[in-house]
Each structure stands twice: as structure tokens, then as C-alpha cells.
Scaffold this motif. Structure first.
Motif, PDB file in Angstrom:
ATOM      1  N   PRO A 253      -2.922   4.139 -13.195  1.00 60.79           N
ATOM      2  CA  PRO A 253      -1.734   4.300 -14.047  1.00 60.79           C
ATOM      3  C   PRO A 253      -1.395   3.079 -14.888  1.00 60.79           C
ATOM      4  N   ASP A 254      -1.769   1.877 -14.437  1.00 57.25           N
ATOM      5  CA  ASP A 254      -1.490   0.671 -15.219  1.00 57.25           C
ATOM      6  C   ASP A 254      -2.562   0.377 -16.263  1.00 57.25           C
TER       7      ASP A 254
ATOM      8  N   VAL B 222      -1.567  21.882 -16.533  1.00 53.01           N
ATOM      9  CA  VAL B 222      -0.217  22.383 -16.264  1.00 53.01           C
ATOM     10  C   VAL B 222       0.678  21.231 -15.842  1.00 53.01           C
ATOM     11  N   LEU B 223       1.850  21.128 -16.476  1.00 52.79           N
ATOM     12  CA  LEU B 223       2.805  20.059 -16.229  1.00 52.79           C
ATOM     13  C   LEU B 223       4.046  20.596 -15.533  1.00 52.79           C
TER      14      LEU B 223
ATOM     15  N   SER C  26      -0.954   9.083 -18.381  1.00 52.70           N
ATOM     16  CA  SER C  26       0.505   9.178 -18.464  1.00 52.70           C
ATOM     17  C   SER C  26       1.074   9.351 -17.063  1.00 52.70           C
ATOM     18  N   ALA C  27       2.190   8.673 -16.790  1.00 57.57           N
ATOM     19  CA  ALA C  27       2.868   8.812 -15.503  1.00 57.57           C
ATOM     20  C   ALA C  27       4.133   9.657 -15.613  1.00 57.57           C
ATOM     21  N   ASP C  28       4.461  10.112 -16.827  1.00 56.67           N
ATOM     22  CA  ASP C  28       5.692  10.880 -17.031  1.00 56.67           C
ATOM     23  C   ASP C  28       5.421  12.227 -17.701  1.00 56.67           C
ATOM     24  N   ALA C  29       4.374  12.889 -17.240  1.00 60.76           N
ATOM     25  CA  ALA C  29       4.044  14.257 -17.676  1.00 60.76           C
ATOM     26  C   ALA C  29       3.805  14.363 -19.175  1.00 60.76           C
TER      27      ALA C  29
ATOM     28  N   ALA D  10       1.549  13.058 -13.226  1.00 59.85           N
ATOM     29  CA  ALA D  10       0.407  12.279 -13.713  1.00 59.85           C
ATOM     30  C   ALA D  10      -0.482  13.162 -14.589  1.00 59.85           C
ATOM     31  N   LEU D  11      -0.876  12.642 -15.727  1.00 66.92           N
ATOM     32  CA  LEU D  11      -1.702  13.370 -16.689  1.00 66.92           C
ATOM     33  C   LEU D  11      -2.705  12.395 -17.288  1.00 66.92           C
TER      34      LEU D  11
END
Length: 210
Positions: A171-172, A34-35, A116-119, A96-97
Motif C-alpha cells: 500500500p505504501d 467489485v468495491l 489504492s487503500a480507499d476503494a 484495497a484496489l
């Protein structure tokens, strides 16, 4: 097989029906995260008439009541005549995904992951996680800091021996060292590990001992 979706109201009434993908792998489990903004990420193993069974993803947006065009997680090109029963695993927390998947394209078994850091709007490149002899059987848990813990099964050199491993994906795109959590077996009865994040920040892992 095809992948279907149905939107239900709190009372159970049907608000919409969709064919998300008309041709998918027969037995591989799908995965859902869920985003923010009433969006839902779904990843699954697809299928083509030429028996290519690579993993895809799509996002449902409640605002438009529509699904995005399914896109490959990676063009692995795994051609296999039967279902490997080894689907992807995704999780999300806030924006975060992360998603992980198994492939054995060209006879080489690998576990890959993306974060992913932008959903889910953009992802890192596909990052290999395994130690060289993975069995797949994946689980993913996203932590509060936006990193993810990926769990998978890996074969060992001893006959029928395997292990449940985990490593952290940041994340990186950086990775922690792999950690053996438990000894296991290559048998189908070893099943799939499952994990969940506790409010304390700990991760609870469940697995089968045969």
C-alpha cells in the motif's frame, strides 16, 4: 469499438444500459473489480482518432446508477495502429484496489501498476514493475492485508524464451523483489496467466505450457 454496460436484476431483467466509452481499443480485454458500497471499478484500453491506445478507468455507482468520467491510468501516449491484445488487470478486496497495465509508448515496453487503500478514490503514482523486456499479459490479485501480487510475462535473452514473473506491491508503493514462477515462451500460444486468492491466503496461479 465501444464499451457497453448493462445492469441486470437477479431475475435477468434489464435495469439499465450505458455506453461507458464510445471509442475503445478493438481487442484488449477489460477488467472489473467489485468495491464496497455497490461500486464497480472497470479498467480498459481506450482509443483516440489519432491511434493513441492508453488505459483508462471508470467506476459505476449503483446508488446513482451512473459511471464516473473515464480517466487515464497514466498518459503513456502509446500510438499504435493495431490493437496490442494486452489489456489491464485489476482486483479489489475490501477497500484495497490495485490495477496493472502494459504499454510500449515510444518503443519502450513497460508494466506499471497503481494501488489504492480507499476503494479507488485515490491511488499511488504509477509504479514500474518489469525487468526491462516485458510482454505484458497481466494478472492482479489483492491480498487480505491490502497488498497486491502482480503477474506478468517477460522476455528472456534466449531465442523465443520468456518467463512468468510475480512481485508484490504494498500500500505504501514499496515492491518486493521479482520472482520467476515458471519458464515460458514468447509465442502467442503462451496465453495469459490467471490467479485467484484461496481462503487460506495462498494464491493459485494457472498458466499455459506450450
Amino acid at each position: 469499438m465501444k464499451l457497453m454496460a448493462r445492469l441486470l436484476s437477479p431475475s435477468g431483467a434489464t435495469l439499465g444500459d450505458w455506453t461507458v466509452d464510445p471509442d475503445v481499443c478493438t481487442c484488449c480485454q477489460n477488467t472489473v473489480a467489485v468495491l464496497p458500497g455497490d461500486r464497480v471499478y472497470v479498467a480498459y484500453r481506450g482509443h483516440t482518432p489519432g491511434e493513441i491506445r492508453d488505459n483508462l478507468s471508470t467506476i459505476f455507482d449503483l446508488a446513482t446508477a451512473s459511471w464516473s468520467q473515464p480517466a487515464l491510468l497514466r498518459a503513456d501516449g502509446w500510438k499504435i495502429a493495431g490493437c496490442p491484445v494486452n489489456g489491464p488487470a485489476a482486483d479489489a478486496r475490501a477497500s484495497a484496489l490495485a490495477v496493472a497495465w502494459f504499454t510500449a509508448a515510444d518503443g519502450v515496453a513497460r508494466v506499471f501498476a497503481k494501488i489504492s487503500a480507499d476503494a479507488g478514490r485515490t491511488f499511488s503514482s504509477a509504479i514500474p514493475l518489469d525487468l526491462g523486456q516485458p510482454m505484458g499479459r497481466l494478472e492482479t490479485v489483492v491480498l487480505a492485508d491490502g497488498s497486491a501480487v502482480i503477474f506478468w510475462m517477460e522476455m528472456k535473452s534466449a531465442a523465443n524464451a520468456a518467463g512468468l514473473y510475480a512481485r508484490r506491491l504494498f500500500p505504501d508503493g514499496a515492491l518486493s523483489a521479482p520472482q520467476l514462477l515458471a519458464d515460458s515462451t514468447q509465442a502467442r500460444a503462451a496465453g495469459f496467466p490467471r490467479a485467484a486468492l484461496r481462503p487460506t491466503g495462498q494464491v493459485l496461479v494457472a498458466y499455459t505450457q506450450t
